[in-house]
Design an enzyme around this catalytic site. Structure first.
Site, PDB file in Angstrom:
ATOM      1  N   ARG A 108     -10.036   2.758  11.930  1.00 52.28           N
ATOM      2  CA  ARG A 108      -9.759   4.138  11.088  1.00 52.28           C
ATOM      3  C   ARG A 108     -11.015   5.204  11.693  1.00 52.28           C
ATOM      4  O   ARG A 108     -12.083   4.832  11.565  1.00 52.28           O
ATOM      5  CB  ARG A 108      -9.945   3.700   9.925  1.00 52.28           C
ATOM      6  N   ASN A 127     -12.494   7.679   4.371  1.00 53.60           N
ATOM      7  CA  ASN A 127     -13.517   6.796   3.671  1.00 53.60           C
ATOM      8  C   ASN A 127     -14.822   7.595   3.368  1.00 53.60           C
ATOM      9  O   ASN A 127     -15.467   7.779   4.205  1.00 53.60           O
ATOM     10  CB  ASN A 127     -14.007   5.601   4.592  1.00 53.60           C
ATOM     11  N   TYR A 150       0.548   4.277  -2.540  1.00 56.02           N
ATOM     12  CA  TYR A 150      -0.459   5.155  -2.236  1.00 56.02           C
ATOM     13  C   TYR A 150      -0.087   6.205  -1.012  1.00 56.02           C
ATOM     14  O   TYR A 150      -0.070   7.436  -0.886  1.00 56.02           O
ATOM     15  CB  TYR A 150      -1.649   4.704  -2.137  1.00 56.02           C
ATOM     16  N   ASP A 151       0.051   5.397   0.075  1.00 58.39           N
ATOM     17  CA  ASP A 151      -0.021   6.281   1.529  1.00 58.39           C
ATOM     18  C   ASP A 151       1.578   7.092   1.564  1.00 58.39           C
ATOM     19  O   ASP A 151       1.300   8.345   1.616  1.00 58.39           O
ATOM     20  CB  ASP A 151       0.433   5.177   2.709  1.00 58.39           C
ATOM     21  N   GLU A 152       2.755   6.639   1.053  1.00 53.82           N
ATOM     22  CA  GLU A 152       3.848   7.543   0.949  1.00 53.82           C
ATOM     23  C   GLU A 152       3.615   8.519  -0.110  1.00 53.82           C
ATOM     24  O   GLU A 152       4.448   9.670   0.073  1.00 53.82           O
ATOM     25  CB  GLU A 152       5.260   6.736   0.887  1.00 53.82           C
ATOM     26  N   GLY A 153       3.015   8.153  -1.275  1.00 56.76           N
ATOM     27  CA  GLY A 153       3.045   9.247  -2.189  1.00 56.76           C
ATOM     28  C   GLY A 153       2.222  10.430  -1.820  1.00 56.76           C
ATOM     29  O   GLY A 153       2.592  11.610  -1.955  1.00 56.76           O
ATOM     30  N   ARG A 194     -13.786  -1.608  -2.610  1.00 57.79           N
ATOM     31  CA  ARG A 194     -14.214  -0.649  -1.540  1.00 57.79           C
ATOM     32  C   ARG A 194     -15.047  -1.516  -0.750  1.00 57.79           C
ATOM     33  O   ARG A 194     -16.118  -1.657  -1.396  1.00 57.79           O
ATOM     34  CB  ARG A 194     -13.888   1.067  -1.702  1.00 57.79           C
ATOM     35  N   ARG A 232       0.810  -1.122  -0.136  1.00 52.54           N
ATOM     36  CA  ARG A 232       0.022  -0.043  -0.021  1.00 52.54           C
ATOM     37  C   ARG A 232       0.798   1.089   0.002  1.00 52.54           C
ATOM     38  O   ARG A 232       0.328   2.533  -0.023  1.00 52.54           O
ATOM     39  CB  ARG A 232      -0.770   0.030   1.229  1.00 52.54           C
ATOM     40  N   ASN A 237     -18.341  -2.851  -2.580  1.00 56.72           N
ATOM     41  CA  ASN A 237     -18.250  -4.244  -2.455  1.00 56.72           C
ATOM     42  C   ASN A 237     -19.735  -5.084  -2.019  1.00 56.72           C
ATOM     43  O   ASN A 237     -20.230  -5.731  -2.593  1.00 56.72           O
ATOM     44  CB  ASN A 237     -17.281  -4.828  -1.974  1.00 56.72           C
TER      45      ASN A 237
HETATM   46  N1  LIG Z   1     -13.024   8.218  -1.992  1.00 58.74           N
HETATM   47  C1  LIG Z   1     -12.702   8.294  -0.902  1.00 58.74           C
HETATM   48  O1  LIG Z   1     -13.052   7.567   0.203  1.00 58.74           O
HETATM   49  C2  LIG Z   1     -11.235   8.717  -0.666  1.00 58.74           C
HETATM   50  C3  LIG Z   1     -10.379   8.789   0.685  1.00 58.74           C
HETATM   51  C4  LIG Z   1      -9.104   9.490   0.734  1.00 58.74           C
HETATM   52  C5  LIG Z   1      -8.748  10.195  -0.221  1.00 58.74           C
HETATM   53  N2  LIG Z   1      -9.191  10.462  -1.345  1.00 58.74           N
HETATM   54  C6  LIG Z   1      -8.704  10.979  -2.434  1.00 58.74           C
HETATM   55  O2  LIG Z   1      -9.553  11.841  -3.282  1.00 58.74           O
HETATM   56  C7  LIG Z   1      -9.311  11.976  -4.532  1.00 58.74           C
HETATM   57  C8  LIG Z   1     -10.392  11.468  -5.476  1.00 58.74           C
HETATM   58  O3  LIG Z   1     -10.657  10.162  -4.785  1.00 58.74           O
HETATM   59  P1  LIG Z   1     -11.841   9.185  -5.605  1.00 58.74           P
HETATM   60  O4  LIG Z   1     -12.356   8.199  -4.653  1.00 58.74           O
HETATM   61  O5  LIG Z   1     -12.684  10.156  -6.274  1.00 58.74           O
HETATM   62  O6  LIG Z   1     -11.183   8.449  -6.664  1.00 58.74           O
HETATM   63  P2  LIG Z   1     -11.432   8.180  -8.255  1.00 58.74           P
HETATM   64  O7  LIG Z   1     -10.371   7.040  -8.807  1.00 58.74           O
HETATM   65  O8  LIG Z   1     -12.648   7.894  -8.506  1.00 58.74           O
HETATM   66  O9  LIG Z   1     -10.931   9.464  -8.726  1.00 58.74           O
HETATM   67  C9  LIG Z   1      -9.523   9.903  -9.242  1.00 58.74           C
HETATM   68  C10 LIG Z   1      -9.404  10.498 -10.551  1.00 58.74           C
HETATM   69  O10 LIG Z   1      -8.267  10.804 -10.844  1.00 58.74           O
HETATM   70  C11 LIG Z   1      -8.010  10.449 -12.204  1.00 58.74           C
HETATM   71  N3  LIG Z   1      -6.558  10.320 -12.375  1.00 58.74           N
HETATM   72  C12 LIG Z   1      -5.804   9.138 -11.870  1.00 58.74           C
HETATM   73  N4  LIG Z   1      -4.589   9.411 -12.236  1.00 58.74           N
HETATM   74  C13 LIG Z   1      -4.523  10.503 -12.832  1.00 58.74           C
HETATM   75  C14 LIG Z   1      -3.351  11.107 -13.483  1.00 58.74           C
HETATM   76  N5  LIG Z   1      -2.104  10.526 -13.623  1.00 58.74           N
HETATM   77  N6  LIG Z   1      -3.750  12.402 -14.290  1.00 58.74           N
HETATM   78  C15 LIG Z   1      -5.172  12.827 -14.406  1.00 58.74           C
HETATM   79  N7  LIG Z   1      -5.999  12.112 -13.767  1.00 58.74           N
HETATM   80  C16 LIG Z   1      -5.741  10.983 -12.975  1.00 58.74           C
HETATM   81  C17 LIG Z   1      -8.888   9.368 -12.534  1.00 58.74           C
HETATM   82  O11 LIG Z   1      -9.098   8.982 -13.640  1.00 58.74           O
HETATM   83  C18 LIG Z   1      -9.984   9.605 -11.807  1.00 58.74           C
HETATM   84  O12 LIG Z   1     -10.968  10.198 -12.434  1.00 58.74           O
HETATM   85  C19 LIG Z   1      -7.710  11.032  -4.926  1.00 58.74           C
HETATM   86  O13 LIG Z   1      -6.943  11.782  -4.504  1.00 58.74           O
HETATM   87  C20 LIG Z   1      -7.812  10.098  -3.464  1.00 58.74           C
HETATM   88  O14 LIG Z   1      -6.627   9.904  -3.096  1.00 58.74           O
HETATM   89  C21 LIG Z   1     -10.287   9.690  -1.718  1.00 58.74           C
END
Ligand SMILES: NC(=O)c1ccc[n+]([C@@H]2O[C@H](COP(=O)([O-])OP(=O)(O)OC[C@H]3O[C@@H](n4cnc5c(N)ncnc54)[C@H](O)[C@@H]3O)[C@@H](O)[C@H]2O)c1
Length: 313
Positions: free
Chosen positions: A276, A173, A144-147, A185, A141, A189
């Site tokens: 969490r 979440n 993602y986490d470290e990124g 998720r 993981r 799921n």
């Molecule tokens: N949904 C959650 O519960 C949650 C929790 C914590 C953090 N986040 C953060 O919120 C953000 C959105 O999450 P989400 O749930 O909507 O996920 P998601 O996967 O539905 O949305 C991410 C979007 O980013 C786009 N994407 C991915 N890599 C890309 C790139 N290199 N260039 C351009 N576009 C790119 C994808 O196509 C997608 O449309 C993310 O950064 C995620 O880490 C979400």
């Protein structure tokens, strides 16, 4: 009319954010590489005079004129971010550098969609923003986490070094309509399995807890944070502190969906956090924000979305 850039705007959260910004009168540029996002999520906005869609990957520089940047681009579910872990780190880190560079050039205010995953498998519960986390640097993981942790570091270095107006939001979440049906998720799921009449997959004994925030509350918190005083950088937790075990979530879903699904127990995946829960005291005091939608109401909306889009039940 604010010129607002949303990266990852065709994703789950990004598309709801675009809706909210358009509704309040922003001029929205949505960029996405469609790795996990889809045009269906934003198809209703295509043709709107204040909405523009551009295919772009945030790991490459972007030259546009904007006043606000919401940086959401990044695959968010383990199935997706582990598909190409190197690209995941690049998206978080190079993506942050590129968007921060754009913010610097245009003097735009910029918000980072960070995550509760920066806390790792926490030994402090619930997690306040002051907690530094317990994260494995070399696990499956970690990309993602470290990124995301490195992206936060970059945001604060740009803030200190270049006086950028930054906002770092730690998202917990979140669930709701437009989640991916197959991204592993837990909420999607369980709902999809129940709608298909399949058994519900529980990892471990199902006693591990999560908190679930409905998407409307989350987006409300995100926009409120972006509009907050310039000197309020965060990081700030945004999530719903209501804590549920996986077994409780499964029961809620089964109650709403009906059907004959049973629970099926499997081994816990590596580095799966046991607990969490956000401490949202800061969001309450600094932003006057707290979630309003209870799990039952949010699940009802989500179930009806999946019923409709998957034509099930
Ligand atoms: N949904 C959650 O519960 C949650 C929790 C914590 C953090 N986040 C953060 O919120 C953000 C959105 O999450 P989400 O749930 O909507 O996920 P998601 O996967 O539905 O949305 C991410 C979007 O980013 C786009 N994407 C991915 N890599 C890309 C790139 N290199 N260039 C351009 N576009 C790119 C994808 O196509 C997608 O449309 C993310 O950064 C995620 O880490 C979400």
């Amino acid at each position: 009319m604010k010129k607002t850039l949303v990266t990852g705007g065709a994703g789950f959260l990004g598309s709801h954010l675009c809706d909210k910004l358009i509704e309040r009168g922003d001029d929205v540029l949505c960029i996405d590489n469609f790795f996990t996002g889809s045009k269906e999520n934003i198809s209703h906005l295509i043709g709107h005079k204040s909405f523009e869609l551009m295919r772009h990957d945030v790991t490459f520089p972007l030259y546009v004129e904007v006043e606000r940047i919401f940086n959401l681009a990044c695959p968010a579910s383990p199935i997706h971010y582990r598909h190409d872990p190197v690209q995941t780190t690049k998206t978080s880190v190079h993506g942050a550098i590129n968007m921060l560079g754009l913010a610097k050039r245009t003097k735009a205010r910029i918000l980072q969609a960070s995550t509760s995953e920066v806390y790792g498998d926490p030994d402090v519960h619930p997690q306040p923003e002051s907690y530094w986390g317990r994260v494995n640097t070399i696990g499956i993981r970690s990309c993602y986490d470290e990124g995301k942790r490195c992206a936060e570091t970059l945001f604060f270095d740009y803030y200190r070094q270049h006086q950028l107006e930054i906002k770092v939001m730690r998202i917990f979440n979140t669930y709701g309509p437009r989640m991916h049906p197959n991204d592993g998720r837990v909420v999607s799921n369980f709902i999809v399995q129940a709608l298909k009449g399949e058994n519900i997959t529980i990892y471990g004994d199902g006693q591990q807890t999560r908190s679930f925030c409905y998407v409307d509350d989350l987006i409300d918190g995100m926009v409120t944070f972006m509009d907050s005083a310039a000197d309020f950088t965060g990081p700030v937790n945004i999530g719903n502190p209501g804590e549920f075990t996986m077994l409780e979530l499964a029961e809620n879903v089964l109650h709403l969906v009906g059907g004959k699904s049973k629970l099926s127990f499997h081994d816990l995946p590596q580095d799966d956090p046991k607990q969490r829960q956000p401490d949202i005291a800061l969001a309450k005091s600094a932003l006057n924000w707290e979630p309003k939608v209870c799990l039952k109401d949010g699940l009802k909306e989500t179930v009806s979305y999946f019923r409709k889009t998957l034509k099930l039940g």
